[in-house]
Scaffold this motif. Structure first.
Motif, PDB file in Angstrom:
ATOM      1  N   PRO A  24       2.969  12.115  -5.640  1.00  0.00           N
ATOM      2  CA  PRO A  24       4.142  11.645  -4.907  1.00  0.00           C
ATOM      3  C   PRO A  24       3.751  10.777  -3.709  1.00  0.00           C
ATOM      4  CG  PRO A  24       3.732  13.962  -4.452  1.00  0.00           C
ATOM      5  CD  PRO A  24       2.799  13.576  -5.545  1.00  0.00           C
ATOM      6  N   VAL A  25       4.591   9.805  -3.400  1.00  0.00           N
ATOM      7  CA  VAL A  25       4.319   8.853  -2.324  1.00  0.00           C
ATOM      8  C   VAL A  25       4.900   9.384  -1.018  1.00  0.00           C
ATOM      9  CG1 VAL A  25       4.774   6.511  -1.483  1.00  0.00           C
ATOM     10  CG2 VAL A  25       4.202   6.893  -3.898  1.00  0.00           C
ATOM     11  N   LEU A  26       4.081   9.346   0.028  1.00  0.00           N
ATOM     12  CA  LEU A  26       4.504   9.808   1.350  1.00  0.00           C
ATOM     13  C   LEU A  26       5.087   8.667   2.184  1.00  0.00           C
ATOM     14  CD1 LEU A  26       1.344  11.986   2.097  1.00  0.00           C
ATOM     15  CD2 LEU A  26       3.551  12.784   1.245  1.00  0.00           C
ATOM     16  N   LEU A  27       4.382   7.528   2.206  1.00  0.00           N
ATOM     17  CA  LEU A  27       4.801   6.344   2.958  1.00  0.00           C
ATOM     18  C   LEU A  27       4.315   5.107   2.217  1.00  0.00           C
ATOM     19  CD1 LEU A  27       3.689   7.441   6.566  1.00  0.00           C
ATOM     20  CD2 LEU A  27       6.055   7.385   5.732  1.00  0.00           C
ATOM     21  N   SER A  28       4.937   3.974   2.476  1.00  0.00           N
ATOM     22  CA  SER A  28       4.481   2.726   1.864  1.00  0.00           C
ATOM     23  C   SER A  28       4.790   1.554   2.782  1.00  0.00           C
ATOM     24  CB  SER A  28       5.121   2.507   0.490  1.00  0.00           C
ATOM     25  OG  SER A  28       6.524   2.355   0.609  1.00  0.00           O
ATOM     26  N   LEU A  29       4.043   0.477   2.608  1.00  0.00           N
ATOM     27  CA  LEU A  29       4.262  -0.784   3.310  1.00  0.00           C
ATOM     28  C   LEU A  29       4.088  -1.912   2.301  1.00  0.00           C
ATOM     29  CD1 LEU A  29       2.294  -0.248   6.665  1.00  0.00           C
ATOM     30  CD2 LEU A  29       4.781  -0.438   6.408  1.00  0.00           C
TER      31      LEU A  29
ATOM     32  N   GLY B 253       1.088   8.031   8.882  1.00  0.00           N
ATOM     33  CA  GLY B 253       1.151   9.364   8.295  1.00  0.00           C
ATOM     34  C   GLY B 253       0.472  10.406   9.161  1.00  0.00           C
ATOM     35  N   LEU B 254      -0.675  10.062   9.734  1.00  0.00           N
ATOM     36  CA  LEU B 254      -1.399  11.015  10.579  1.00  0.00           C
ATOM     37  C   LEU B 254      -0.641  11.305  11.872  1.00  0.00           C
ATOM     38  CD1 LEU B 254      -5.054   9.715  10.075  1.00  0.00           C
ATOM     39  CD2 LEU B 254      -4.040  11.808   9.149  1.00  0.00           C
ATOM     40  N   LYS B 255       0.021  10.302  12.419  1.00  0.00           N
ATOM     41  CA  LYS B 255       0.831  10.525  13.624  1.00  0.00           C
ATOM     42  C   LYS B 255       1.948  11.522  13.338  1.00  0.00           C
ATOM     43  CE  LYS B 255       0.139   5.942  15.700  1.00  0.00           C
ATOM     44  NZ  LYS B 255       0.796   4.625  15.981  1.00  0.00           N
TER      45      LYS B 255
ATOM     46  N   PRO C 155       5.155  13.980   6.363  1.00  0.00           N
ATOM     47  CA  PRO C 155       5.910  13.041   5.521  1.00  0.00           C
ATOM     48  C   PRO C 155       6.413  13.728   4.249  1.00  0.00           C
ATOM     49  CG  PRO C 155       3.862  12.041   6.281  1.00  0.00           C
ATOM     50  CD  PRO C 155       3.792  13.489   6.658  1.00  0.00           C
ATOM     51  N   VAL C 156       7.627  13.389   3.856  1.00  0.00           N
ATOM     52  CA  VAL C 156       8.252  14.023   2.682  1.00  0.00           C
ATOM     53  C   VAL C 156       7.759  13.337   1.406  1.00  0.00           C
ATOM     54  CG1 VAL C 156      10.421  14.564   1.526  1.00  0.00           C
ATOM     55  CG2 VAL C 156      10.286  14.602   4.031  1.00  0.00           C
ATOM     56  N   PRO C 157       7.136  14.074   0.494  1.00  0.00           N
ATOM     57  CA  PRO C 157       6.655  13.466  -0.755  1.00  0.00           C
ATOM     58  C   PRO C 157       7.811  13.011  -1.642  1.00  0.00           C
ATOM     59  CG  PRO C 157       5.624  15.617  -0.341  1.00  0.00           C
ATOM     60  CD  PRO C 157       6.777  15.505   0.586  1.00  0.00           C
ATOM     61  N   GLN C 158       7.733  11.779  -2.128  1.00  0.00           N
ATOM     62  CA  GLN C 158       8.738  11.233  -3.035  1.00  0.00           C
ATOM     63  C   GLN C 158       8.096  11.030  -4.404  1.00  0.00           C
ATOM     64  OE1 GLN C 158      11.922  10.800  -2.194  1.00  0.00           O
ATOM     65  NE2 GLN C 158      11.563  11.412  -0.060  1.00  0.00           N
ATOM     66  N   PRO C 159       8.536  11.771  -5.425  1.00  0.00           N
ATOM     67  CA  PRO C 159       7.936  11.611  -6.759  1.00  0.00           C
ATOM     68  C   PRO C 159       8.037  10.170  -7.241  1.00  0.00           C
ATOM     69  CG  PRO C 159       9.354  13.537  -6.690  1.00  0.00           C
ATOM     70  CD  PRO C 159       9.604  12.793  -5.417  1.00  0.00           C
ATOM     71  N   GLN C 160       7.012   9.703  -7.915  1.00  0.00           N
ATOM     72  CA  GLN C 160       7.039   8.357  -8.471  1.00  0.00           C
ATOM     73  C   GLN C 160       8.022   8.295  -9.637  1.00  0.00           C
ATOM     74  OE1 GLN C 160       3.225   6.495  -9.311  1.00  0.00           O
ATOM     75  NE2 GLN C 160       2.197   7.817  -7.817  1.00  0.00           N
ATOM     76  N   PRO C 161       8.793   7.209  -9.746  1.00  0.00           N
ATOM     77  CA  PRO C 161       9.711   7.081 -10.886  1.00  0.00           C
ATOM     78  C   PRO C 161       8.939   6.934 -12.196  1.00  0.00           C
ATOM     79  CG  PRO C 161       9.644   5.055  -9.606  1.00  0.00           C
ATOM     80  CD  PRO C 161       8.888   6.070  -8.819  1.00  0.00           C
ATOM     81  N   ALA C 162       9.557   7.370 -13.262  1.00  0.00           N
ATOM     82  CA  ALA C 162       8.922   7.260 -14.576  1.00  0.00           C
ATOM     83  C   ALA C 162       8.915   5.831 -15.080  1.00  0.00           C
ATOM     84  CB  ALA C 162       9.638   8.169 -15.574  1.00  0.00           C
TER      85      ALA C 162
ATOM     86  N   VAL D 287       0.850  -1.190   0.000  1.00  0.00           N
ATOM     87  CA  VAL D 287       0.000   0.000   0.000  1.00  0.00           C
ATOM     88  C   VAL D 287       0.884   1.238   0.000  1.00  0.00           C
ATOM     89  CG1 VAL D 287      -2.012  -1.035   1.100  1.00  0.00           C
ATOM     90  CG2 VAL D 287      -0.173  -0.134   2.527  1.00  0.00           C
ATOM     91  N   CYS D 288       0.379   2.287  -0.617  1.00  0.00           N
ATOM     92  CA  CYS D 288       1.073   3.573  -0.625  1.00  0.00           C
ATOM     93  C   CYS D 288       0.142   4.658  -0.093  1.00  0.00           C
ATOM     94  CB  CYS D 288       1.507   3.952  -2.046  1.00  0.00           C
ATOM     95  SG  CYS D 288       2.943   3.040  -2.644  1.00  0.00           S
ATOM     96  N   LEU D 289       0.691   5.513   0.748  1.00  0.00           N
ATOM     97  CA  LEU D 289       0.015   6.748   1.133  1.00  0.00           C
ATOM     98  C   LEU D 289       0.556   7.822   0.215  1.00  0.00           C
ATOM     99  CD1 LEU D 289      -1.888   8.183   3.141  1.00  0.00           C
ATOM    100  CD2 LEU D 289       0.131   8.640   4.551  1.00  0.00           C
ATOM    101  N   MET D 290      -0.338   8.426  -0.567  1.00  0.00           N
ATOM    102  CA  MET D 290       0.068   9.289  -1.666  1.00  0.00           C
ATOM    103  C   MET D 290      -0.591  10.652  -1.533  1.00  0.00           C
ATOM    104  SD  MET D 290      -0.863   8.543  -5.654  1.00  0.00           S
ATOM    105  CE  MET D 290      -2.604   8.470  -5.217  1.00  0.00           C
ATOM    106  N   LYS D 291       0.141  11.691  -1.877  1.00  0.00           N
ATOM    107  CA  LYS D 291      -0.437  13.030  -1.969  1.00  0.00           C
ATOM    108  C   LYS D 291      -1.129  13.150  -3.316  1.00  0.00           C
ATOM    109  CE  LYS D 291       0.731  17.967  -1.881  1.00  0.00           C
ATOM    110  NZ  LYS D 291      -0.433  18.333  -1.065  1.00  0.00           N
TER     111      LYS D 291
END
Length: 306
Positions: A145-150, A178-180, A188-195, A132-136
């Motif tokens: 961009p992805v904030l967190l993932s598991l 993410g809410l914590k 959380p720092v947004p990480q752009p998705q790779p192309a 799963v991804c937490l995404m902005k």
């Protein structure tokens, strides 16, 4: 923290609970009630049922095209909007309303399997892992961009149903994390998705459920797992339509024509495929219930060789 939650199916319910545990959920958006069942009675979504049980206000606009619908959202003064399998693509005018933007919980490891059916497509493709991804959220389809993932492994025994349930709980976990962080002032720092690696998980269609015996057995076994519990794979076998709830790929088959029943016994029904054998272990006749293959064979003796 004032949170607006948007979701519809059972997959989103654990995330709603997580949002309620870490903020003040001031409104819940969900799809309008839909007719279901033989009586075609209007049924509320699982998210609406959960919201009402928590005495949370529920809103069910058809979409956000009208200014009235957007104004209703503005009136809630949300700090954050959390979206989980809502079923609507939100326009930019909605994404800009919450002070902290909109977060989405998506059931894949982005950028693989953007779109409507990431759980089933991962199994169908033979993937060995999902997550799963937490995404902005932004305007594109699951492009933010992805904030967190598991992550979680996909086992050979996983079905669309079992992976759905596991990812549903993981989604609540990643949202809670993410809410914590947000409440502690550590956004959380947004990480752009790779192309590279972008794939799309197109919506499931019942027409896809039909098995083609000329395909490799391993491919068909993945489809059976992916399409359980819906839409359930089906095939013609010795003149009868069967729904296939469980199957396994095996080596063999030799020069038998695809669709030929090579063996039928207590362990299952072995059918020749384009490459290998598919052992049917749980099947369902039209109008019947799902049965172990051994029980089905009681009504169809002498099936082998057909």
């Amino acid at each position: 923290m004032r949170i607006v939650f948007a979701g519809t199916p059972a997959f989103a319910v654990p995330c709603l609970r997580a949002a309620a545990a870490h903020g003040d959920v001031v409104g819940v958006y969900t799809q309008p009630d839909r007719p279901a069942g033989r009586g075609r009675q209007y049924v509320p979504s699982p998210v609406k049922v959960e919201a009402l049980s928590r005495q949370l206000p529920a809103f069910q606009p058809e979409n956000f095209k009208s200014e009235a619908a957007r104004e209703q959202l503005r009136a809630l003064r949300p700090d954050l909007m959390v979206v989980v399998a809502y079923g609507l693509i939100l326009p930019q005018s909605v994404l800009e309303i919450p002070a902290q933007g909109c977060w989405n919980v998506h059931a894949s490891l982005l950028p693989r399997w953007r779109g409507a059916a990431p759980i089933q497509r991962a199994i169908e493709a033979g993937d060995t892992a999902s997550g799963v991804c937490l995404m902005k959220m932004e305007k594109g389809l699951d492009t933010g961009p992805v904030l967190l993932s598991l992550a979680t492994p996909i086992s050979d025994d996983d079905t669309g149903g079992s992976l759905h349930d596991r990812l549903s709980e993981l989604g609540a976990e990643v949202l809670s994390d993410g809410l914590k962080l947000l409440r502690a002032g550590m956004r959380p720092v947004p990480q752009p998705q790779p192309a590279d690696g972008v794939t799309y998980a197109h919506k499931l269609d019942k027409a896809e459920a039909r098995l083609d015996w000329t395909r490799p057995a391993a491919e068909l076994a993945n489809k059976v797992r992916a399409f359980n519990p819906w839409p359930v794979a089906e095939a013609q076998l010795a003149g009868e339509r069967l729904r296939i709830h469980a199957a396994r790929a095996l080596p063999g088959g030799g020069d038998q024509a695809p669709g030929t029943v090579v063996a039928a016994g207590r362990d299952g029904i072995d059918v020749a495929c384009g490459d290998g054998l598919l052992r049917l272990m749980v099947v369902q006749r039209d109008g019947g219930r799902a049965l172990p293959a051994a029980d089905y064979l009681n009504a169809r003796p002498g099936l082998a060789g057909r």
